[in-house]
Design an enzyme around this catalytic site. Structure first.
Site, PDB file in Angstrom:
ATOM      1  N   ASP A 155     -19.102  -2.535 -45.473  1.00 50.23           N
ATOM      2  CA  ASP A 155     -17.847  -1.868 -45.556  1.00 50.23           C
ATOM      3  C   ASP A 155     -18.370  -0.314 -46.245  1.00 50.23           C
ATOM      4  O   ASP A 155     -19.591  -0.088 -46.404  1.00 50.23           O
ATOM      5  CB  ASP A 155     -16.995  -2.496 -46.826  1.00 50.23           C
ATOM      6  CG  ASP A 155     -17.771  -2.876 -47.711  1.00 50.23           C
ATOM      7  OD1 ASP A 155     -18.802  -2.165 -48.261  1.00 50.23           O
ATOM      8  OD2 ASP A 155     -17.414  -4.101 -48.308  1.00 50.23           O
TER       9      ASP A 155
ATOM     10  N   ASP B 269     -17.760   2.878 -49.085  1.00 47.51           N
ATOM     11  CA  ASP B 269     -17.159   3.030 -50.095  1.00 47.51           C
ATOM     12  C   ASP B 269     -17.207   4.661 -50.863  1.00 47.51           C
ATOM     13  O   ASP B 269     -18.371   5.243 -50.269  1.00 47.51           O
ATOM     14  CB  ASP B 269     -17.946   2.497 -51.509  1.00 47.51           C
ATOM     15  CG  ASP B 269     -17.724   0.823 -51.607  1.00 47.51           C
ATOM     16  OD1 ASP B 269     -16.601   0.458 -50.939  1.00 47.51           O
ATOM     17  OD2 ASP B 269     -18.559   0.329 -52.149  1.00 47.51           O
TER      18      ASP B 269
ATOM     19  N   ASP C 158     -25.714  -0.154 -60.630  1.00 51.25           N
ATOM     20  CA  ASP C 158     -26.595  -1.200 -60.982  1.00 51.25           C
ATOM     21  C   ASP C 158     -27.853  -1.135 -60.573  1.00 51.25           C
ATOM     22  O   ASP C 158     -28.762  -1.124 -61.471  1.00 51.25           O
ATOM     23  CB  ASP C 158     -25.928  -2.722 -60.528  1.00 51.25           C
ATOM     24  CG  ASP C 158     -25.520  -2.459 -58.906  1.00 51.25           C
ATOM     25  OD1 ASP C 158     -25.957  -1.456 -58.243  1.00 51.25           O
ATOM     26  OD2 ASP C 158     -24.851  -3.365 -58.213  1.00 51.25           O
TER      27      ASP C 158
END
Length: 446
Positions: free
Chosen positions: A55, A57, A150
């Site tokens: 996907d 983002d 992260d």
């Protein structure tokens, strides 16, 4: 903060032709309305590695409310992290506002009051006493947003304005070296969100990367804290891990890093023991079989995955119950119920999935009775195909049950009973029907 490293278009392989047309529309509409908009996250990482992204983002300086005004197909979701989901016919694109690390003094969000009560103000950021981030809606700059992500390889951004790559944290270098490294102190990052430890394992297994030394050490030291994440979220992450196509590598990382024990305490204790002097290795072999099936494009259902992960243990527990006088059916049901009652509080496995796992395990007993009563009804049971796949995995990895597998596969295809059905040891032998004796009626007396 130091300025980002900028990689111009001619020095990287990422092209607009690789990006979803819907995502390009979002990026250009935000840009044309005076906003900064970047393609971010795993999509950029995968495109630079030559992989197909799952996907895309988008990150922007537009607030969630502003995004909703610009896009009619927008739905705002999330309380902990306020996000915009843009819905298209065949795709949902996640758009987030640049965020900064939470500080002690932040503005507050006004929550609409319940009728008859006063408005309530809630902090945009909220951190628990042990460092777990409970709420994070503090907006910031692109640099702030990159530094609060992260891992370095996930903090790269593609700028639609000049088609360059922005690297704020050394992600390009780690991508080239194949290293998983947290941004900032790894112990702090894993405490803020324990699920990051599972994400680190997934990326390392999926990309074939290695861990940076401090990141791995922090993961091992904080492994027991994984259960601070909510059980429903752990369930979602476990499925991502073991259905990634690298489930066996994930399994080894989890056990080596100490994450497997708090997630599957009963199973881990059993795996560390032996049965009749033999170690328990079937779970790892089953995960290898699942990886091959996924690589071949064959579907693997969640009940089948969990049955293959837990099956060897459940079969052994069922045999123990059977020796205690339980029927084969009751023994299997008791083994599944016992295990799931201890596992569900940690990982929220839905009840429908538990029932499907039980059906797969029960059918293993039924398969050993050939043909048994009403074999045609077995084919129509909802878990038949998954149960047959379970038996196929067991047969291919250990050589057990090949005769049973061949018989049922033949029957499923031809819908006629194969010749010479064999009674397999371990199946319940059919009871002989006793013929009813005719009662002699005494002769009538005059």
């Amino acid at each position: 903060m130091p300025p980002p490293r900028i990689i111009p278009r001619q020095d990287h392989p990422l092209s607009r032709s690789m990006i979803s047309p819907n995502v390009l529309k979002i990026l250009y509409r935000l840009k044309d309305n005076g906003h900064v908009a970047y393609l971010v996250g795993g999509g950029v990482r995968d495109l630079l590695l030559g992989r197909e992204p799952k996907d895309f983002d988008v990150a922007t300086d537009a607030t969630p409310g502003r995004i909703k005004k610009l896009f009619r197909n927008c739905r705002l979701v999330g309380r902990r992290f306020r996000l915009a989901h843009l819905h298209f016919i065949n795709e949902i694109v996640e758009v987030s506002t640049f965020r900064a690390s939470p500080s002690d003094e932040q503005e507050e969000d006004i929550v609409p009051p319940i009728p008859g009560s006063e408005a309530v103000r809630q902090p945009r950021s909220l951190v628990s006493e042990d460092g777990l981030v409970l709420r994070d809606n503090v907006f910031g700059s692109p640099a702030d947003d990159a530094h609060r992500r992260d891992f370095t390889v996930n903090a790269l951004a593609y700028n639609i304005s000049d088609f360059s790559i922005l690297d704020f944290v050394g992600g390009i270098e780690d991508l080239e070296r194949g290293i998983i490294r947290t941004i900032g102190d790894p112990s702090v990052r894993f405490t803020e969100d324990p699920v990051r430890m599972l994400r680190a394992v997934r990326f390392a297994a999926l990309l074939g990367f290695t861990f940076e030394e401090m990141t791995w050490q922090a993961l091992v030291e904080n492994a027991q804290g994984i259960t601070k994440a909510t059980p429903p979220r752990l369930y979602e992450e476990i499925l991502k891990l073991f259905l990634s196509g690298e489930g066996e590598a994930v399994y080894q990382y989890l056990r080596l890093g100490g994450l497997f024990a708090p997630l599957f305490p009963v199973l881990d204790e059993w795996l560390n023991s032996e049965t009749a002097g033999f170690p328990h290795v079937q779970s790892g072999r089953n995960l290898e079989w699942i990886d091959k099936r996924i690589a071949a494009g064959d579907p693997v259902s969640v009940p089948l995955l969990l049955s293959l992960m837990f099956g060897e243990y459940l079969e052994e527990r069922a045999r123990i119950y059977h020796k205690q006088g339980f029927t084969s059916l009751d023994a299997t049901e008791a083994a599944v119920a016992e295990f799931m009652s201890e596992e569900v509080p940690v990982i929220a496995i839905p009840h429908r999935v538990v029932l499907a796992v039980r059906e797969i395990m029960i059918l293993q007993n039924r398969f050993r009775k050939m043909p048994g009563k009403r074999p045609q009804s077995v084919l129509s049971r909802p878990g038949f195909m998954d149960a047959l796949a379970y038996l196929r995995c067991k047969s291919e990895s250990s050589g057990e049950g090949s005769d049973v597998l061949n018989w049922w596969e033949s029957y499923a295809v031809n819908k006629t009973l194969p010749p010479f059905p064999v009674q397999i040891e371990g199946g319940e032998k059919p009871k002989r029907r006793r013929r009813k004796r005719k009662v002699k009626t005494p002769p009538a007396t005059l």
